[in-house]
Design a protein around this motif. Structure first.
Motif, PDB file in Angstrom:
ATOM      1  N   PHE A  38       0.819  -1.209   0.000  1.00 12.45           N
ATOM      2  CA  PHE A  38       0.000   0.000   0.000  1.00 12.45           C
ATOM      3  C   PHE A  38       0.855   1.261   0.000  1.00 12.45           C
ATOM      4  N   ARG A  39       1.808   1.345   0.917  1.00 10.15           N
ATOM      5  CA  ARG A  39       2.728   2.485   1.005  1.00 10.15           C
ATOM      6  C   ARG A  39       4.082   1.986   1.480  1.00 10.15           C
ATOM      7  N   ARG A  40       5.147   2.612   0.982  1.00 11.18           N
ATOM      8  CA  ARG A  40       6.496   2.301   1.453  1.00 11.18           C
ATOM      9  C   ARG A  40       6.651   2.806   2.891  1.00 11.18           C
ATOM     10  N   ILE A  41       7.429   2.123   3.672  1.00 12.28           N
ATOM     11  CA  ILE A  41       7.645   2.525   5.070  1.00 12.28           C
ATOM     12  C   ILE A  41       8.237   3.925   5.138  1.00 12.28           C
ATOM     13  N   GLU A  42       9.161   4.233   4.236  1.00  9.90           N
ATOM     14  CA  GLU A  42       9.811   5.547   4.281  1.00  9.90           C
ATOM     15  C   GLU A  42       8.911   6.685   3.816  1.00  9.90           C
ATOM     16  N   SER A  43       7.713   6.369   3.330  1.00  4.26           N
ATOM     17  CA  SER A  43       6.783   7.440   2.933  1.00  4.26           C
ATOM     18  C   SER A  43       6.044   8.028   4.143  1.00  4.26           C
ATOM     19  N   TRP A  44       6.200   7.409   5.315  1.00  4.39           N
ATOM     20  CA  TRP A  44       5.516   7.870   6.520  1.00  4.39           C
ATOM     21  C   TRP A  44       6.407   8.821   7.313  1.00  4.39           C
ATOM     22  N   SER A  45       5.790   9.804   7.943  1.00  7.11           N
ATOM     23  CA  SER A  45       6.521  10.723   8.813  1.00  7.11           C
ATOM     24  C   SER A  45       6.991   9.976  10.055  1.00  7.11           C
ATOM     25  N   PRO A  46       7.948  10.560  10.776  1.00  5.87           N
ATOM     26  CA  PRO A  46       8.272  10.007  12.094  1.00  5.87           C
ATOM     27  C   PRO A  46       7.016  10.086  12.969  1.00  5.87           C
ATOM     28  N   LEU A  47       7.006   9.346  14.046  1.00  4.04           N
ATOM     29  CA  LEU A  47       5.879   9.431  14.970  1.00  4.04           C
ATOM     30  C   LEU A  47       5.775  10.852  15.495  1.00  4.04           C
ATOM     31  N   LEU A  48       4.579  11.398  15.438  1.00  2.00           N
ATOM     32  CA  LEU A  48       4.330  12.780  15.852  1.00  2.00           C
ATOM     33  C   LEU A  48       3.430  12.779  17.080  1.00  2.00           C
ATOM     34  N   PRO A  49       3.690  13.650  18.041  1.00  2.00           N
ATOM     35  CA  PRO A  49       2.852  13.692  19.246  1.00  2.00           C
ATOM     36  C   PRO A  49       1.498  14.325  18.959  1.00  2.00           C
ATOM     37  N   THR A  50       0.553  14.012  19.798  1.00  2.00           N
ATOM     38  CA  THR A  50      -0.769  14.657  19.794  1.00  2.00           C
ATOM     39  C   THR A  50      -0.971  15.229  21.197  1.00  2.00           C
ATOM     40  N   PRO A  51      -2.028  15.978  21.428  1.00  2.00           N
ATOM     41  CA  PRO A  51      -2.263  16.489  22.782  1.00  2.00           C
ATOM     42  C   PRO A  51      -2.426  15.392  23.831  1.00  2.00           C
ATOM     43  N   ASP A  52      -2.844  14.202  23.411  1.00  2.00           N
ATOM     44  CA  ASP A  52      -2.950  13.070  24.330  1.00  2.00           C
ATOM     45  C   ASP A  52      -1.594  12.368  24.342  1.00  2.00           C
ATOM     46  N   PRO A  53      -0.876  12.351  25.470  1.00  2.00           N
ATOM     47  CA  PRO A  53       0.474  11.777  25.484  1.00  2.00           C
ATOM     48  C   PRO A  53       0.535  10.284  25.148  1.00  2.00           C
ATOM     49  N   ALA A  54      -0.587   9.590  25.190  1.00  2.00           N
ATOM     50  CA  ALA A  54      -0.597   8.164  24.852  1.00  2.00           C
ATOM     51  C   ALA A  54      -0.843   7.921  23.364  1.00  2.00           C
ATOM     52  N   ILE A  55      -1.216   8.952  22.633  1.00  2.00           N
ATOM     53  CA  ILE A  55      -1.581   8.815  21.216  1.00  2.00           C
ATOM     54  C   ILE A  55      -0.555   9.544  20.347  1.00  2.00           C
ATOM     55  N   PHE A  56      -0.131   8.851  19.306  1.00  2.00           N
ATOM     56  CA  PHE A  56       0.792   9.412  18.328  1.00  2.00           C
ATOM     57  C   PHE A  56       0.144   9.316  16.954  1.00  2.00           C
ATOM     58  N   MET A  57       0.767  10.008  15.985  1.00  2.00           N
ATOM     59  CA  MET A  57       0.263   9.917  14.620  1.00  2.00           C
ATOM     60  C   MET A  57       1.437   9.863  13.664  1.00  2.00           C
ATOM     61  N   SER A  58       1.162   9.334  12.494  1.00  2.00           N
ATOM     62  CA  SER A  58       2.127   9.347  11.403  1.00  2.00           C
ATOM     63  C   SER A  58       1.340   9.683  10.144  1.00  2.00           C
ATOM     64  N   ILE A  59       1.960  10.474   9.273  1.00  2.00           N
ATOM     65  CA  ILE A  59       1.290  10.968   8.067  1.00  2.00           C
ATOM     66  C   ILE A  59       2.074  10.515   6.848  1.00  2.00           C
ATOM     67  N   SER A  60       1.369  10.005   5.867  1.00  2.00           N
ATOM     68  CA  SER A  60       1.986   9.669   4.588  1.00  2.00           C
ATOM     69  C   SER A  60       1.383  10.589   3.536  1.00  2.00           C
ATOM     70  N   THR A  61       2.248  11.268   2.807  1.00  2.00           N
ATOM     71  CA  THR A  61       1.808  12.201   1.778  1.00  2.00           C
ATOM     72  C   THR A  61       2.253  11.686   0.423  1.00  2.00           C
ATOM     73  N   GLU A  62       1.364  11.764  -0.525  1.00  2.00           N
ATOM     74  CA  GLU A  62       1.719  11.415  -1.894  1.00  2.00           C
ATOM     75  C   GLU A  62       1.007  12.394  -2.809  1.00  2.00           C
ATOM     76  N   TYR A  63       1.519  12.532  -3.981  1.00  2.00           N
ATOM     77  CA  TYR A  63       0.924  13.435  -4.960  1.00  2.00           C
ATOM     78  C   TYR A  63       0.364  12.635  -6.111  1.00  2.00           C
ATOM     79  N   ARG A  64      -0.834  12.969  -6.517  1.00  2.00           N
ATOM     80  CA  ARG A  64      -1.510  12.314  -7.631  1.00  2.00           C
ATOM     81  C   ARG A  64      -1.650  13.295  -8.770  1.00  2.00           C
ATOM     82  N   ILE A  65      -1.572  12.796  -9.959  1.00  2.00           N
ATOM     83  CA  ILE A  65      -1.778  13.620 -11.138  1.00  2.00           C
ATOM     84  C   ILE A  65      -3.265  13.927 -11.242  1.00  2.00           C
ATOM     85  N   MET A  66      -3.584  15.218 -11.406  1.00  2.00           N
ATOM     86  CA  MET A  66      -4.985  15.630 -11.575  1.00  2.00           C
ATOM     87  C   MET A  66      -5.299  15.611 -13.062  1.00  2.00           C
ATOM     88  N   ARG A  67      -6.482  15.175 -13.389  1.00  2.00           N
ATOM     89  CA  ARG A  67      -6.889  15.132 -14.794  1.00  2.00           C
ATOM     90  C   ARG A  67      -8.000  16.115 -15.037  1.00  2.00           C
TER      91      ARG A  67
END
Length: 78
Positions: free
Chosen positions: A49-78
């Motif tokens: 689905f996605r390469r591991i390196e396409s994800w951001s490092p673990l990012l904190p959220t206001p809840d110290p027990a919850i983290f997030m990671s974001i994967s960004t990709e660009y798609r060609i618009m038609r």
């Protein structure tokens, strides 16, 4: 989580779409404990689905027990 947290104010959301280049940004976000986020990233990789390196490092959220990671990709618009 506090009501003051705005996900879209996070620096990971700073870049903009470039319509002149015919591209549109697509983001996928995973929320959870560190272990769950990492395991989900690896499971998505195993499904091609996605390469591991396409994800951001673990990012904190206001809840110290919850983290997030974001994967960004660009798609060609038609």
């Amino acid at each position: 989580m506090t009501g003051d947290f705005n996900l879209f104010d996070h620096p990971a959301f700073g870049d903009e779409n470039d319509p002149s280049a015919g591209r549109e940004r697509v983001r996928i976000i995973i929320f959870g404990s560190k272990e769950v986020v990492r395991a989900t990233i690896h499971a998505l990789y195993l499904k091609n689905f996605r390469r591991i390196e396409s994800w951001s490092p673990l990012l904190p959220t206001p809840d110290p027990a919850i983290f997030m990671s974001i994967s960004t990709e660009y798609r060609i618009m038609r």
